[in-house]
Enzyme design. Structure first.
Site, PDB file in Angstrom:
ATOM      1  CG  HIS A   5      73.272  47.334  40.881  1.00 42.93           C
ATOM      2  ND1 HIS A   5      74.484  47.917  40.588  1.00 42.93           N
ATOM      3  CD2 HIS A   5      72.808  48.009  41.967  1.00 42.93           C
ATOM      4  CE1 HIS A   5      74.748  48.879  41.459  1.00 42.93           C
ATOM      5  NE2 HIS A   5      73.734  48.955  42.310  1.00 42.93           N
ATOM      6  CD  GLU A   6      68.979  48.325  42.622  1.00 38.88           C
ATOM      7  OE1 GLU A   6      68.962  48.338  43.881  1.00 38.88           O
ATOM      8  OE2 GLU A   6      69.606  49.168  41.957  1.00 38.88           O
TER       9      GLU A   6
END
Length: 218
Positions: free
Chosen positions: A171-172
């Site tokens: 996600h990051e």
């Protein structure tokens, strides 16, 4: 590099970060719709001196805690630089922890990260984002990934993450490539936080898939 907020100038990233840090408290989080979230970030190559980088990392961590969240990427505070932070105390019931593979993760700084899947296995769970407040959706992601990059001190990162930590890493790092979780989501699963709490808080999204009419990966 021009600032997204002032495209007519060529302010150095260090000046942009200094301005952000001139205010006390958590940094403002940029919401979806801001172009900075859709840009591929600039690789970190000493644009911030060590003292400024340390201050910026500390501010990212404070902002992540205050949100609260388990990860935050530099573009989410308006800085198009390839840096993110993650940390997850994993305060969840045992059933959720076991089903989602959610184990506590210490604070980490990811500099110039990239990831690659390890094996074909995928896992689908509801996921949210601090830059898309109020909503969650089911995202199928690699169940295990290899993370490559550096930490804030320039030390090499080469580590395999499994379960929920693998999801956080993906996600990051996606943020740093201009990708939001919604780009990978099953949009029929899109649910408000309130609907999530009332209807879909089970450890897996199987009930949501049946009721909302989408398929989970095999």
């Amino acid at each position: 590099m021009a600032s997204e907020r002032d495209p007519g100038t060529t302010r150095p990233l260090s000046d942009q970060v200094e301005e952000l840090l001139s205010h006390d408290g958590p940094l403002p989080i940029v919401a979806a719709g801001d172009p900075v979230l859709r840009r591929v970030t600039e690789p970190f190559d000493g644009q911030l001196d060590p003292a400024l980088l340390a201050r910026f990392v500390a501010a990212l961590r404070e902002t992540m805690h205050a949100a609260p969240g388990v990860g935050l990427a530099a573009p989410q505070v308006g800085v198009p630089l390839r840096i993110a932070v993650i940390e997850d105390p994993a305060p969840v019931p045992d059933e959720v922890r076991l089903t989602r593979g959610r184990e506590p993760q210490p604070f980490r700084v990811l500099v110039n990260p990239s990831y690659e899947p390890v094996g074909p296995a995928r896992a689908a769970f509801f996921e949210g984002c601090l830059s898309v407040p109020g909503w969650q959706a089911v995202v199928a992601r690699a169940a295990q990934v290899r993370l490559l990059g550096q930490d804030e001190n320039g030390r090499t990162l080469d580590e395999v993450f499994t379960g929920w930590p693998a999801r956080i890493v993906q996600h990051e790092t996606d943020h740093l490539d201009g990708t939001l979780y919604l780009d990978r989501a099953e949009l029929r699963s899109l649910s408000s936080n309130e609907a999530m709490a009332e209807r879909w808080a089970q450890p897996t999204p199987a009930h949501a898939a049946t009721a909302l009419g989408f398929e989970l990966p095999g």
